[in-house]
Design a protein around this motif. Structure first.
Motif, mmCIF file in Angstrom:
data_model
loop_
_atom_site.group_PDB
_atom_site.id
_atom_site.type_symbol
_atom_site.label_atom_id
_atom_site.label_comp_id
_atom_site.label_asym_id
_atom_site.label_seq_id
_atom_site.Cartn_x
_atom_site.Cartn_y
_atom_site.Cartn_z
ATOM 1 N N ASP A 1 6.065 -20.664 -20.699
ATOM 2 C CA ASP A 1 5.824 -22.095 -20.990
ATOM 3 C C ASP A 1 4.878 -22.693 -19.949
ATOM 4 N N TRP A 2 5.079 -22.329 -18.703
ATOM 5 C CA TRP A 2 4.158 -22.821 -17.667
ATOM 6 C C TRP A 2 2.738 -22.328 -17.952
ATOM 7 N N ARG B 1 1.516 -21.609 -20.813
ATOM 8 C CA ARG B 1 0.998 -22.371 -21.957
ATOM 9 C C ARG B 1 0.447 -23.718 -21.503
ATOM 10 N N ASP B 2 1.163 -24.346 -20.578
ATOM 11 C CA ASP B 2 0.695 -25.628 -20.019
ATOM 12 C C ASP B 2 -0.654 -25.458 -19.345
ATOM 13 N N ARG C 1 -3.272 -25.162 -21.977
ATOM 14 C CA ARG C 1 -3.482 -26.394 -22.720
ATOM 15 C C ARG C 1 -4.136 -27.476 -21.873
ATOM 16 N N LYS C 2 -3.667 -27.596 -20.636
ATOM 17 C CA LYS C 2 -4.048 -28.787 -19.878
ATOM 18 C C LYS C 2 -5.202 -28.614 -18.913
#
Ligand code: PEP
Ligand code: MN
Length: 459
Positions: free
Chosen positions: A200-201, A203-204, A207-208
């Motif tokens: 999840d990190w 993915r962040d 994305r960001k």
């Protein structure tokens, strides 16, 4: 006596590690030439502190050290990869929950990407819980003060008093290292390393951050692999929920490392860390540091720089791993991006030609240090990446296993290394230049390196 044999083995297994006597020759280093000797003002005070440290509980346990050695044996056989990283120099002030967590998180994020890219297990080793002493090229700094030698020895503060080596710092180092390790164990046990959370990190990041977008397709592949595992009902598997991370530091302040050495099952273990390495400046074959590490059972590393000859590399192997135990010795090449393709091949050829088993690891940081136009010690991301790619190329050509990387990184958004997708330039360096010693990759640069290495591994 009917139950004597199980009783004996139980007693042996639970025997507390004890202070070593001199059978192990653990004092021999004291009679040998020692590069980078800390200029202790009062050796008697160092001895008193070491006596105290001989009685404390160690930072790590012998069985964990053996475990790491076995994991590195798997790397040696080409079936795993090792990722080592963390601060160049830890400091007492930065030994906080936040800093430890951010650094660990960055290392774990890189490990997930590399696991996928290499399709191999990744052995994780942090430069943490003891990386408190530093070799220096000059005895004095630019201001003419005695050089900072790491928080275990003196203070970074720029005054003559602060730079005076203080043996009491060895005790503070022990206290900080043991609390760091205590926290890391607890957080890892509590699921900090859970694969879903770490991904999840990532993915962040994709994305960001501008740095992340380039890696969207690889990240999506990892997503799909995780979805597949989940769909198969494999979510409760312990291997996905917890992970182990070993600790490591340079074996430089030998007073400290020796004082934390204990005997268990007839072997001496340096229990200040799981893994110890000897640096480029202290790896003299007949010097103190090589002698000390030759006598402990830990897995050990030696940095080899661009002046290393194939003969020296082989001599180091024979001296440090005479029984040719896989996983015992890691040779950490740090040649610089311009030299690696020329200097490393004959070394690999000589060592493997003699049937010697080592883990080949690449430190792409220390051979690529430069000064920026505005006077900062820095490194360029492109050169760091290029050294890793050169190292892969050399091992591909020699048919040997590129066992892993060793990097200086932090989970904080510093501006210490140039380049990367954030395009950090000389003028940005002062914004957040916080290292106590060498420039570290920030989390974006670290992840970017992991994605680029993962891509290279799949080619
Ligand atoms: C280090 O790893 O921080 C270091 C000083 O490395 P080397 O000995 O390779 O210069
Ligand atoms: Mn360094």
């Amino acid at each position: 006596m009917t139950h004597s044999s199980p009783a004996i083995s139980l007693a042996e297994a639970s025997a507390a590690p004890s202070a070593p006597d001199d059978d192990f020759g653990l004092d021999t280093w004291r009679r040998l030439p020692r590069a980078q000797q800390p200029p202790w003002p009062d050796p008697a005070e160092v001895d008193a502190v070491a006596d105290l440290l001989r009685e404390v509980p160690p930072i790590v346990a012998p069985n964990e050290v053996d475990d790491l050695r076995r994991q590195l044996a798997v790397v040696c056989e080409g079936r795993a990869f090792v990722l080592q990283g963390g601060d160049c120099a830890e400091t007492f002030a930065a030994n906080t929950e936040e800093h430890l967590q951010l650094n660990l998180r960055t290392l774990l994020q890189m490990a997930v990407v590399l696991t996928y890219g290499a399709s191999l297990p990744v052995v994780k080793v942090a430069r943490v819980a003891g990386q408190y002493s530093k070799p220096r090229s000059q005895d004095v700094d630019a201001a003419g003060l005695p050089a900072y030698r790491g928080d275990m020895i003196n203070s970074l503060e720029s005054t003559p008093e602060a730079r005076r080596p203080d043996p009491q710092r060895l005790i503070r180092a022990y206290a900080n290292a043991s609390s760091a390790m205590n926290m890391l164990r607890a957080y890892l046990g509590g699921g900090l390393g859970d694969l879903h959370r770490v991904h999840d990190w990532n993915r962040d990041f994709v994305r960001k951050s501008p740095a992340g977008q380039r890696y969207e397709s690889l990240a999506r592949e990892i997503d799909r692999a995780i979805d597949f595992i989940t769909a198969c009902g494999l979510t409760d598997v312990a291997a996905l929920q917890t992970t182990s991370v070993s600790c490591s530091h340079e074996a430089l302040a030998l007073e400290y490392d020796q004082a934390l050495t204990r005997v268990s099952n007839g072997r001496a273990y340096c229990l200040s860390a799981h893994f110890l390495w000897v640096g480029e400046r202290t790896r003299q074959l007949d010097g103190a540091h090589i002698d000390f590490v030759s006598r402990v059972a830990n897995p050990i590393g030696v940095k080899i720089g661009p002046d290393t000859t194939p003969e020296t590399a082989l001599d180091l192997c024979e001296r440090l791993n005479p029984e040719n135990i896989p996983g015992r010795l890691t040779l950490v090449s740090r040649m610089g991006s311009r030299r690696v393709r020329e200097v490393l091949p004959p070394i690999v050829e000589k060592v493997t030609g003699n049937g010697v088993k080592v883990v080949w690891q690449c430190d792409p940081m220390h051979g690529n240090t430069q000064e920026s136009s505005n006077g900062y010690k820095t490194r360029h991301f492109d050169q760091i990446l290029d050294e890793v790619l050169g190292y892969f190329q050399v091992h591909r050509d020699s048919g040997t296993h590129p066992g892993g990387i060793h990097v200086e990184l932090t989970g904080e958004d510093v501006t210490e290394c140039l380049g990367g997708a954030q395009a950090i330039q000389d003028l940005h360096l002062p914004q957040r230049y916080e290292t106590a010693c060498d420039p570290r990759l920030n989390p974006q640069q670290s992840l970017e390196l992991a994605f680029l290495v993962a891509e290279a591994l799949r080619r």
